[in-house]
Design a protein around this motif. Sequence first.
Motif, PDB file in Angstrom:
ATOM      1  N   ASN A  87      -5.589  13.083 -10.591  1.00  0.00           N
ATOM      2  CA  ASN A  87      -6.838  13.236 -11.014  1.00  0.00           C
ATOM      3  C   ASN A  87      -8.457  14.368 -10.179  1.00  0.00           C
ATOM      4  O   ASN A  87      -8.697  13.915 -10.474  1.00  0.00           O
ATOM      5  N   GLY A  88      -7.527  14.728  -9.130  1.00  0.00           N
ATOM      6  CA  GLY A  88      -8.580  15.097  -8.243  1.00  0.00           C
ATOM      7  C   GLY A  88      -9.368  14.204  -7.873  1.00  0.00           C
ATOM      8  O   GLY A  88     -10.339  14.100  -7.822  1.00  0.00           O
ATOM      9  N   VAL A  89      -8.790  12.926  -7.781  1.00  0.00           N
ATOM     10  CA  VAL A  89     -10.275  11.674  -6.474  1.00  0.00           C
ATOM     11  C   VAL A  89      -8.879  11.258  -5.568  1.00  0.00           C
ATOM     12  O   VAL A  89      -7.931  10.740  -5.890  1.00  0.00           O
ATOM     13  N   ALA A  90     -10.104  11.162  -4.406  1.00  0.00           N
ATOM     14  CA  ALA A  90      -9.297  10.709  -3.375  1.00  0.00           C
ATOM     15  C   ALA A  90      -9.053   9.464  -3.160  1.00  0.00           C
ATOM     16  O   ALA A  90      -9.860   8.894  -3.740  1.00  0.00           O
ATOM     17  N   THR A  91      -8.060   9.282  -2.485  1.00  0.00           N
ATOM     18  CA  THR A  91      -7.759   7.497  -2.868  1.00  0.00           C
ATOM     19  C   THR A  91      -7.403   7.490  -1.631  1.00  0.00           C
ATOM     20  O   THR A  91      -6.342   7.502  -0.943  1.00  0.00           O
ATOM     21  N   LYS A  92      -7.836   5.982  -1.258  1.00  0.00           N
ATOM     22  CA  LYS A  92      -7.467   5.337   0.159  1.00  0.00           C
ATOM     23  C   LYS A  92      -6.634   4.400  -0.206  1.00  0.00           C
ATOM     24  O   LYS A  92      -6.483   3.509  -1.205  1.00  0.00           O
ATOM     25  N   GLY A  93      -6.015   3.860   0.814  1.00  0.00           N
ATOM     26  CA  GLY A  93      -4.542   2.764   0.567  1.00  0.00           C
ATOM     27  C   GLY A  93      -4.273   2.268  -0.563  1.00  0.00           C
ATOM     28  O   GLY A  93      -3.592   1.974  -0.996  1.00  0.00           O
ATOM     29  N   LYS A 119       2.476   3.328   8.152  1.00  0.00           N
ATOM     30  CA  LYS A 119       2.263   1.652   8.329  1.00  0.00           C
ATOM     31  C   LYS A 119       2.906   1.338   7.000  1.00  0.00           C
ATOM     32  O   LYS A 119       2.710   1.612   6.482  1.00  0.00           O
ATOM     33  N   ILE A 120       3.674   0.301   7.232  1.00  0.00           N
ATOM     34  CA  ILE A 120       4.412  -0.570   5.984  1.00  0.00           C
ATOM     35  C   ILE A 120       4.305  -2.320   6.462  1.00  0.00           C
ATOM     36  O   ILE A 120       3.542  -2.819   7.050  1.00  0.00           O
ATOM     37  N   GLU A 121       3.595  -2.560   5.295  1.00  0.00           N
ATOM     38  CA  GLU A 121       3.284  -4.181   5.156  1.00  0.00           C
ATOM     39  C   GLU A 121       4.309  -4.443   3.939  1.00  0.00           C
ATOM     40  O   GLU A 121       4.143  -4.358   3.050  1.00  0.00           O
ATOM     41  N   GLN A 122       5.464  -5.687   4.073  1.00  0.00           N
ATOM     42  CA  GLN A 122       5.944  -6.606   3.337  1.00  0.00           C
ATOM     43  C   GLN A 122       6.352  -5.636   2.102  1.00  0.00           C
ATOM     44  O   GLN A 122       6.675  -5.493   1.631  1.00  0.00           O
ATOM     45  N   ASP A 123       6.960  -3.929   3.135  1.00  0.00           N
ATOM     46  CA  ASP A 123       8.078  -3.654   2.069  1.00  0.00           C
ATOM     47  C   ASP A 123       6.998  -2.517   0.840  1.00  0.00           C
ATOM     48  O   ASP A 123       7.185  -1.672   0.323  1.00  0.00           O
ATOM     49  N   GLU A 124       5.994  -2.338   1.568  1.00  0.00           N
ATOM     50  CA  GLU A 124       5.373  -1.653   0.777  1.00  0.00           C
ATOM     51  C   GLU A 124       4.280  -0.860   1.922  1.00  0.00           C
ATOM     52  O   GLU A 124       4.360  -0.500   3.361  1.00  0.00           O
ATOM     53  N   VAL A 125       4.331   0.901   1.594  1.00  0.00           N
ATOM     54  CA  VAL A 125       4.361   2.213   2.118  1.00  0.00           C
ATOM     55  C   VAL A 125       2.834   2.103   2.091  1.00  0.00           C
ATOM     56  O   VAL A 125       2.289   1.842   1.121  1.00  0.00           O
ATOM     57  N   VAL A 126       2.111   2.269   3.226  1.00  0.00           N
ATOM     58  CA  VAL A 126       0.542   2.479   2.987  1.00  0.00           C
ATOM     59  C   VAL A 126       0.207   3.914   3.522  1.00  0.00           C
ATOM     60  O   VAL A 126      -0.124   4.148   4.857  1.00  0.00           O
ATOM     61  N   PHE A 127      -0.459   4.717   2.581  1.00  0.00           N
ATOM     62  CA  PHE A 127      -0.968   5.821   3.520  1.00  0.00           C
ATOM     63  C   PHE A 127      -2.246   5.799   2.361  1.00  0.00           C
ATOM     64  O   PHE A 127      -3.162   5.134   0.935  1.00  0.00           O
ATOM     65  N   ASP A 128      -2.917   6.764   2.777  1.00  0.00           N
ATOM     66  CA  ASP A 128      -4.642   7.984   1.620  1.00  0.00           C
ATOM     67  C   ASP A 128      -3.879   8.903   0.719  1.00  0.00           C
ATOM     68  O   ASP A 128      -3.120   9.641   1.928  1.00  0.00           O
ATOM     69  N   VAL A 129      -4.275   9.193   0.205  1.00  0.00           N
ATOM     70  CA  VAL A 129      -4.048  10.881  -0.438  1.00  0.00           C
ATOM     71  C   VAL A 129      -5.404  11.041  -0.408  1.00  0.00           C
ATOM     72  O   VAL A 129      -6.208  11.063  -1.200  1.00  0.00           O
ATOM     73  N   HIS A 130      -5.530  12.968  -0.070  1.00  0.00           N
ATOM     74  CA  HIS A 130      -6.314  14.082  -0.652  1.00  0.00           C
ATOM     75  C   HIS A 130      -6.290  13.993  -2.313  1.00  0.00           C
ATOM     76  O   HIS A 130      -5.165  14.028  -3.319  1.00  0.00           O
TER      77      HIS A 130
END
Length: 148
Positions: A87-93, A119-130
């Motif tokens: 959607n053209g929206v930077a999304t954190k976390g 970073k991994i938290e309880q079988d979740e990968v956490v990242f930011d995307v532009h």
Amino acid sequence: SDSGFELGEPRTFRYSIVPHTGDWTQAGVVQEGQSFNNPLLVRKAELHSGTLPSAWGLIETSAPNVVLSSLKPGVGNTLIVRVFESNGVATKGVKLRFHAQLRNAHDANLLEDKGKKLKIEQDEVVFDVHPFEIKTISVRLGRPAIAQ
């Protein structure tokens, strides 16, 4: 085609009209297009016993604007996951939740060369995307976590 020489060759073009209110991002037009181009394939099976629940999935994304576009085997028993921001929206976390034990995850480039550890938290990968970014992630999984 790029050459334009398919004279006499029949071609088929499929399209869909998606009426909606608001703009295309609010209406989920990208997700509708993905569903149209990749329809659910169903195979009828006889009733049988087994260990799987009636509904199960391998990956979930926490952000509706982050679309899973590819899932394939990688080098050295890894799994390559490719997502993109639609959607053209930077999304954190952003969280990719795996319904399997997640041993490790690394950022990767489009050639699937490993980069920094994620970073991994309880079988979740956490990242930011532009905005409109394509993100490639290399993961190593353990045993599937199947809910009973």
